[in-house]
Design a protein around this motif. Structure first.
Motif: not given
Length: 374
Positions: A339-361
């Protein structure tokens, strides 16, 4: 609750800033039990400590630095540094904040009774080095400066190298929270000029939760004897015990997590080190941002300040959009976002670290494209 055999199938990828999806090797490493007093285990701890310094310090300078492992999450590590490094008298901490984790440093300082000043730059803006210079010119009481490198609230990567130059111009102690950047972004401690840098086992090294670690200048840490405001989080005493007992922790250590971290460090080497990992993370991030833009999503942070770790997206304005439905739909198809954490707007977050590769994205983007919940 799922049965154990069902859980082990790993039904989804964690697209978060940590804990994150780990390799089979890291998870397998936790299947053996260890004794905290055993020399084999303590030797393993010593190898980890040396390797952490080697990841960010040139060979000729490594004797000037040391590393300390501290039980608990990354925030425990931050609290141990702030509570130990800042003297109880004749000292003042400047906290540079542009998100929840910078603000948390201020909360820690407040609870511990540390004399501090917090300068806020808003969720969307990086810390301004020139403003730091102005503050240090006007406030001679400041002795320590702290900042977050990769602020996962928004996805901003702060200019910690430029800030470091200014901090050292004024001869202050420099503390950098590199929680979600260490191991995923190449950092030279000599260039950064940090006295303390803090990270965690479950971030870009790709281990599992259980401990934080601090890499610091020996001569600075040696001056911290007797300054800690906590028994358990006394960074100096933890270091002294590890030094004198060759890897022994003061209190019970998270043995399974430590062994998993050792495996994660080995896998980092196999991948080609931090440079290769950063390249993968940046490719993941670019595929994600470009693909989301094509789908009509807007990023919260401009590309100039975007970290390769996690991206904040502004919530769609489409009628009927609901984050929980969006989240659950992606989870059913193999992806967990934040979920988002910034205070200004409604948002969501997507991380791309860990055992994650381009094909996963690319697979994620296809799932989002076909989703009916936005």
């Amino acid at each position: 609750m799922d049965r154990l055999d069902e859980c082990l199938k790993r039904p989804y990828l964690l697209l978060t800033p940590g804990p994150l999806s780990t390799s089979e090797g890291v998870r397998t490493a936790m299947l053996k039990d260890w004794c905290t007093w055993d020399k084999d285990y303590n030797n393993l701890v010593e190898e980890i400590r040396k390797e952490l310094v080697a990841l960010c310090v040139k060979p000729e300078n490594r004797e000037k630095y040391t590393s300390v492992l501290m039980q608990g999450s990354g925030s425990f590590g931050v609290e141990s540094v702030l509570g130990t490094a800042v003297p109880k008298k004749n000292a003042k901490l400047l906290v540079l904040a542009n998100g929840a984790y910078g603000n948390r440093m201020g909360e820690i300082a407040s609870v511990l009774g540390i004399n501090y000043r917090i300068e806020k730059f808003g969720d969307k803006n990086p810390v301004d080095p020139e403003r730091v210079k102005e503050i240090l010119k006007e406030d001679s009481e400041i002795t320590h400066v702290s900042v977050v490198h990769s602020e996962t609230t928004s996805g901003i990567l702060n200019p910690v190298f430029e800030i470091g130059k200014i901090v050292k111009e004024f001869n202050k102690i420099y503390i950098v929270d590199a929680m979600s950047s260490f191991g995923g972004v190449n950092i030279s401690l000599e260039e950064l000029q940090a006295d303390f840098i803090i990270s965690s086992s479950n971030k870009c090294i790709q281990g599992v939760p259980g401990f934080s670690f601090i890499i610091c200048k020996k001569d600075v840490l040696e001056k911290c004897v007797g300054q800690a405001r906590s028994l358990s989080l006394d960074l100096y005493s933890q270091w002294k015990t590890m030094e004198e007992n060759h890897g022994k922790w003061r209190f019970t250590s998270p043995t399974h997590t430590v062994r998993a971290f050792y495996q994660a460090l080995s896998e980092l080497k196999e991948e080609g080190g931090i440079e290769a990992r950063e390249k993968r993370y940046r490719e993941n991030n670019k595929i994600l941002r470009d693909g989301m833009k094509e789908l009509g999503f807007e990023t919260f942070v401009t590309e100039e300040f975007q970290s390769p770790i996690i991206t904040s997206f502004i919530a769609p304005k489409a009628e009927g959009y609901n984050f929980e439905e969006f989240y659950q739909n992606l989870k059913k198809q193999g992806f967990v976002i934040y979920p988002g954490k910034v205070s200004e707007i409604d948002s969501f977050r997507i991380g791309n670290i860990g055992e994650v590769y381009p094909e996963d994205m690319r697979k994620l983007l296809e799932v989002i494209k076909n989703s009916k919940t936005w």
